[in-house]
Write an enzyme that holds these catalytic residues in place. Sequence first.
Site, PDB file in Angstrom:
ATOM      1  N   SER A   1      35.989 -41.478  46.343  1.00 61.55           N
ATOM      2  CA  SER A   1      36.901 -41.247  47.467  1.00 61.55           C
ATOM      3  C   SER A   1      37.605 -39.892  47.446  1.00 61.55           C
ATOM      4  CB  SER A   1      37.947 -42.361  47.533  1.00 61.55           C
ATOM      5  OG  SER A   1      37.381 -43.535  48.063  1.00 61.55           O
TER       6      SER A   1
ATOM      7  N   LYS B   1      36.844 -37.571  50.326  1.00 61.58           N
ATOM      8  CA  LYS B   1      37.476 -37.712  51.633  1.00 61.58           C
ATOM      9  C   LYS B   1      38.342 -36.503  51.981  1.00 61.58           C
ATOM     10  CE  LYS B   1      37.308 -42.726  51.242  1.00 61.58           C
ATOM     11  NZ  LYS B   1      37.995 -43.978  50.879  1.00 61.58           N
TER      12      LYS B   1
ATOM     13  N   TYR C   1      28.241 -40.123  54.229  1.00 61.23           N
ATOM     14  CA  TYR C   1      29.356 -40.642  53.423  1.00 61.23           C
ATOM     15  C   TYR C   1      28.886 -41.015  52.022  1.00 61.23           C
ATOM     16  CZ  TYR C   1      33.068 -43.897  52.020  1.00 61.23           C
ATOM     17  OH  TYR C   1      34.063 -44.548  51.336  1.00 61.23           O
TER      18      TYR C   1
ATOM     19  N   TYR D   1      45.456 -44.902  47.830  1.00 63.09           N
ATOM     20  CA  TYR D   1      45.225 -46.237  48.390  1.00 63.09           C
ATOM     21  C   TYR D   1      46.548 -46.903  48.731  1.00 63.09           C
ATOM     22  CZ  TYR D   1      40.577 -45.318  46.422  1.00 63.09           C
ATOM     23  OH  TYR D   1      39.374 -44.759  46.106  1.00 63.09           O
TER      24      TYR D   1
ATOM     25  N   VAL E   1      37.427 -44.384  42.891  1.00 61.47           N
ATOM     26  CA  VAL E   1      37.198 -45.536  42.018  1.00 61.47           C
ATOM     27  C   VAL E   1      36.358 -45.188  40.786  1.00 61.47           C
ATOM     28  CG1 VAL E   1      37.514 -47.253  43.834  1.00 61.47           C
ATOM     29  CG2 VAL E   1      35.225 -46.328  43.388  1.00 61.47           C
TER      30      VAL E   1
END
Length: 312
Positions: free
Chosen positions: A65, A68, A193, A245, A263
């Site tokens: 992530s 992103k 992605y 998160y 993660v």
Amino acid sequence: MQELTTQYLEEAIEDSKPYASSGNVNMNIPDFDETMKDKLGVSIITTDQDCYTAGEYNQYVPMQSTSKIIGLMLALQDFGKDRVFQTVGMEPMGDFFNSISQLESYDTSKPFNPMINAGAIATAALIKGQSVENRFDRYMNFLKEITEHEDLQMSEDIYEAEKANGARNRSLAYFMQSTGTLVTDVEEALDLYFRMNSVMMCCGDFARIGLFLARGGRSPNSEEKLIPSHHLRTVKAIMMTSGMYNSSGHYAVEAGIPCKSGVSGSIIGSIPGRMGIGVIGPAIDEKGNSTAGGALIKKLSQDLNLNMFGID
């Protein structure tokens, strides 16, 4: 205030390592197993280009992530803030990063922000290019430039695992297509992605992304401004409110710096005008954040007075 030295970082690593015991390694990532649970490394690069490292800072993990951040920067560059945030929101959320229910439980069906999976897929769909390969080449070229690491590569094994384990992400993407949020080819958005998540990086690479943000979006080689300041402000604000998160509020209070986790146990931290931080600690909590890495980020913030909301 604690002076930033290699010896201090080594001590901070040792103080933070015990927190790994409360986390678990994400076994869905190829080659991740229990032998990685106690690994913890950090790199800090200041705006003066001084570099400090400690622990297992040469450990490579997939971006997951943390990608992103890069996807959001490219989408903002391609379409601007107004268009991007017609597609995704900019609000924090209390649900997990891969939540489906949030897409249909509120007044709007668009994802809450670009840092959750649905938002990142929608953002990836906005990156310009004639094909997935072309868009991913743009992503990689940008990443290589800001990290000064020409040998960065995507792991084919992790990419294949992302696709094989991607049922929930596919559900998110097809739901967004059904509501009109995702208007481009769903499988292409997902494929980009998955590729972005699968790029392998070490602490120094993550730190250089943080440094890029800290230096106002300037190229490390030419000083050319690659991303306008107003887009960087948006990225750093979203990192602060949503980058960890649904523990982002906790980290905003306890660390007070823009961060983004993955993660794989990776964390990017950026202190405007001062430094970039890259951390790897594969043991993660139930919310997806590195347990030892998170403890280290909070310790660094306190000891080095990095909190953007003021010095004690």
